[in-house]
Design a protein around this motif. Structure first.
Motif, PDB file in Angstrom:
ATOM      1  N   TYR A   1      13.278 -18.461 -18.424  1.00 58.80           N
ATOM      2  CA  TYR A   1      14.028 -17.447 -17.619  1.00 58.80           C
ATOM      3  C   TYR A   1      15.342 -17.961 -17.494  1.00 58.80           C
ATOM      4  N   ARG A   2      15.667 -19.221 -17.665  1.00 56.25           N
ATOM      5  CA  ARG A   2      17.074 -19.705 -17.589  1.00 56.25           C
ATOM      6  C   ARG A   2      17.546 -19.797 -18.844  1.00 56.25           C
ATOM      7  N   LEU A   3      16.795 -20.001 -19.827  1.00 56.06           N
ATOM      8  CA  LEU A   3      17.227 -19.918 -21.164  1.00 56.06           C
ATOM      9  C   LEU A   3      17.717 -18.467 -21.755  1.00 56.06           C
ATOM     10  N   SER A   4      16.982 -17.561 -21.305  1.00 61.33           N
ATOM     11  CA  SER A   4      17.229 -16.206 -21.541  1.00 61.33           C
ATOM     12  C   SER A   4      18.490 -15.726 -20.743  1.00 61.33           C
ATOM     13  N   ALA A   5      18.681 -16.311 -19.637  1.00 58.69           N
ATOM     14  CA  ALA A   5      20.016 -16.060 -18.796  1.00 58.69           C
ATOM     15  C   ALA A   5      21.161 -16.770 -19.618  1.00 58.69           C
TER      16      ALA A   5
ATOM     17  N   ARG B   1      20.641 -26.026 -15.972  1.00 63.47           N
ATOM     18  CA  ARG B   1      20.705 -26.271 -14.581  1.00 63.47           C
ATOM     19  C   ARG B   1      21.857 -25.781 -13.652  1.00 63.47           C
ATOM     20  N   ASN B   2      22.761 -25.291 -14.027  1.00 57.78           N
ATOM     21  CA  ASN B   2      24.047 -24.940 -13.426  1.00 57.78           C
ATOM     22  C   ASN B   2      23.687 -23.688 -12.432  1.00 57.78           C
ATOM     23  N   GLU B   3      24.513 -23.273 -11.359  1.00 58.22           N
ATOM     24  CA  GLU B   3      24.420 -22.337 -10.607  1.00 58.22           C
ATOM     25  C   GLU B   3      24.531 -20.914 -11.130  1.00 58.22           C
ATOM     26  N   GLU B   4      25.464 -20.781 -12.226  1.00 60.80           N
ATOM     27  CA  GLU B   4      25.782 -19.771 -12.805  1.00 60.80           C
ATOM     28  C   GLU B   4      24.492 -19.293 -13.605  1.00 60.80           C
ATOM     29  N   THR B   5      23.881 -20.097 -14.229  1.00 65.13           N
ATOM     30  CA  THR B   5      22.617 -19.898 -15.188  1.00 65.13           C
ATOM     31  C   THR B   5      21.507 -19.483 -14.104  1.00 65.13           C
ATOM     32  N   ALA B   6      21.379 -20.002 -12.795  1.00 68.08           N
ATOM     33  CA  ALA B   6      20.423 -20.087 -12.048  1.00 68.08           C
ATOM     34  C   ALA B   6      20.651 -18.504 -11.651  1.00 68.08           C
ATOM     35  N   ALA B   7      21.841 -18.093 -11.229  1.00 65.45           N
ATOM     36  CA  ALA B   7      22.190 -16.744 -10.657  1.00 65.45           C
ATOM     37  C   ALA B   7      21.597 -15.719 -11.561  1.00 65.45           C
ATOM     38  N   MET B   8      22.070 -15.906 -12.956  1.00 70.04           N
ATOM     39  CA  MET B   8      21.711 -15.027 -13.943  1.00 70.04           C
ATOM     40  C   MET B   8      20.113 -14.975 -14.172  1.00 70.04           C
ATOM     41  N   ALA B   9      19.465 -16.246 -13.997  1.00 68.99           N
ATOM     42  CA  ALA B   9      18.080 -16.124 -14.302  1.00 68.99           C
ATOM     43  C   ALA B   9      17.441 -15.482 -13.406  1.00 68.99           C
ATOM     44  N   SER B  10      17.876 -15.373 -11.933  1.00 67.44           N
ATOM     45  CA  SER B  10      16.921 -14.519 -11.037  1.00 67.44           C
ATOM     46  C   SER B  10      17.456 -12.939 -11.204  1.00 67.44           C
ATOM     47  N   LYS B  11      18.431 -12.665 -11.785  1.00 69.99           N
ATOM     48  CA  LYS B  11      18.864 -11.228 -12.194  1.00 69.99           C
ATOM     49  C   LYS B  11      17.993 -10.627 -13.228  1.00 69.99           C
ATOM     50  N   VAL B  12      17.959 -11.282 -14.471  1.00 69.44           N
ATOM     51  CA  VAL B  12      17.134 -11.044 -15.638  1.00 69.44           C
ATOM     52  C   VAL B  12      15.633 -11.029 -15.273  1.00 69.44           C
ATOM     53  N   ALA B  13      15.069 -12.112 -14.364  1.00 64.23           N
ATOM     54  CA  ALA B  13      13.656 -12.257 -13.993  1.00 64.23           C
ATOM     55  C   ALA B  13      13.130 -10.935 -13.639  1.00 64.23           C
ATOM     56  N   VAL B  14      13.838  -9.875 -13.055  1.00 66.31           N
ATOM     57  CA  VAL B  14      13.489  -8.577 -12.564  1.00 66.31           C
ATOM     58  C   VAL B  14      13.193  -7.730 -13.754  1.00 66.31           C
ATOM     59  N   LEU B  15      13.637  -8.231 -14.997  1.00 67.50           N
ATOM     60  CA  LEU B  15      13.319  -7.072 -15.884  1.00 67.50           C
ATOM     61  C   LEU B  15      11.818  -6.987 -16.685  1.00 67.50           C
ATOM     62  N   PRO B  16      11.228  -5.953 -16.381  1.00 67.57           N
ATOM     63  CA  PRO B  16       9.812  -5.996 -17.096  1.00 67.57           C
ATOM     64  C   PRO B  16       9.727  -6.155 -18.519  1.00 67.57           C
ATOM     65  N   GLN B  17      10.855  -5.737 -19.272  1.00 69.88           N
ATOM     66  CA  GLN B  17      10.670  -5.881 -20.557  1.00 69.88           C
ATOM     67  C   GLN B  17      10.846  -7.502 -21.004  1.00 69.88           C
ATOM     68  N   LEU B  18      11.543  -8.075 -20.276  1.00 69.14           N
ATOM     69  CA  LEU B  18      11.778  -9.690 -20.457  1.00 69.14           C
ATOM     70  C   LEU B  18      10.627 -10.395 -20.058  1.00 69.14           C
ATOM     71  N   ARG B  19       9.985 -10.131 -19.027  1.00 68.35           N
ATOM     72  CA  ARG B  19       8.832 -10.583 -18.560  1.00 68.35           C
ATOM     73  C   ARG B  19       7.462 -10.423 -19.635  1.00 68.35           C
ATOM     74  N   ARG B  20       7.556  -9.024 -20.136  1.00 65.50           N
ATOM     75  CA  ARG B  20       6.589  -8.948 -21.287  1.00 65.50           C
ATOM     76  C   ARG B  20       7.049  -9.733 -22.445  1.00 65.50           C
ATOM     77  N   GLN B  21       8.051  -9.709 -22.914  1.00 68.77           N
ATOM     78  CA  GLN B  21       8.425 -10.770 -23.996  1.00 68.77           C
ATOM     79  C   GLN B  21       8.292 -11.952 -23.792  1.00 68.77           C
ATOM     80  N   LEU B  22       8.371 -12.744 -22.587  1.00 71.27           N
ATOM     81  CA  LEU B  22       7.854 -13.973 -22.243  1.00 71.27           C
ATOM     82  C   LEU B  22       6.422 -14.327 -22.180  1.00 71.27           C
TER      83      LEU B  22
END
Ligand code: DC
Length: 234
Positions: free
Chosen positions: A41-45, A94-115
């Motif tokens: 999820y962080r890499l996707s972010a 590991r930085n905060e910007e990436t963590a914040a973006m990861a938590s945003k994109v982790a809600v996307l069903p399309q991304l979860r399905r892809q992963l």
């Protein structure tokens, strides 16, 4: 559900409960592969940040994730080095910007399905330890060993404060506690793959335990389920 290619130990729980360290140690002890699903999820972010994509556009984010060239390399005792499209992103991940973006994109069903298939592809002999939020509930529902590792928000905030101080980063307990509580609420209330223990998971509260004690408990539970140290296939 297709049969698992190898035994999987799932370790789910909120951030700061010690999942990452425990998963790494247990994998090393058993000679198993390791999946840090949060890193995906962080890499996707990171891909979203680098391409300036819209984090609310599920199709676009999933397409970026599908195109990622990822490489993980375990450094025994030190963690995992990670490359994205040929670049070492271990720190950026590991930085905060990436963590914040990861938590945003982790809600996307399309991304979860892809992963989903990417994550299942990590299961290989002699076994896998998978760390995340939905390993036991969604990704590996047939895993023979499922752990839900938790700790009180107060203890997790104190651990985070200590980690940040060690890195020379200024932080204070009340605001960390607030961040953690908000992230917990977001993770457990979201519609897709909310953070919750699988019905057949064993819950371990690490508030009053150290890492060794938690690893010991996980290894005992694994052993009771017939999982022992495997020899790698090389
Ligand atoms: O565990 P972590 O902090 O590296 O996870 C990064 C983000 O990804 C965090 O917001 C939770 C989310 N995540 C998830 O939704 N599902 C997973 N299996 C792993 C992480």
């Amino acid at each position: 559900m297709t049969e698992l290619a190898a035994p999987v130990i799932t370790i789910d729980g909120p951030s700061g409960a010690g999942k990452g360290t425990v998963a790494q140690r247990v994998a090393e002890t058993l000679g198993f592969a390791l999946l840090d699903s949060g890193a995906l999820y962080r890499l996707s972010a990171l891909a979203v940040l680098r391409h300036g994509a819209d984090p609310a556009d599920g199709e676009a984010v999933a397409a970026l994730a599908a195109a990622m060239q990822i490489r993980f390399e375990a450094e025994p005792g030190q963690g995992v080095r990670t490359w994205l499209d040929g670049e070492d992103v271990s720190q950026a991940l590991r930085n905060e910007e990436t963590a914040a973006m990861a938590s945003k994109v982790a809600v996307l069903p399309q991304l979860r399905r892809q992963l989903l298939d990417v994550q299942r592809g990590f299961a290989r002999a002699p076994g896998l330890v998978a760390d995340g939020r939905d390993m036991g509930t969604v990704v590996f529902p047939d895993a023979p060993v499922k752990i839900f590792l938790t700790a009180s928000a107060q203890v997790r905030a104190e651990r985070r404060l200590k980690q940040l101080k060690e890195k020379g980063i200024d932080a204070n307990l009340p605001s960390l506690l607030e961040d953690i509580s908000q992230r917990d609420a977001r993770d457990s209330e979201r519609k897709t793959a909310p953070l919750k223990p699988a019905a057949d998971a064993v819950t371990i509260d690490s508030s009053a335990l150290n890492i060794d004690q938690v690893c010991q408990q996980v290894l005992e539970i694994a052993e009771k389920n017939g999982i022992r140290r495997g020899e790698s296939e090389s």
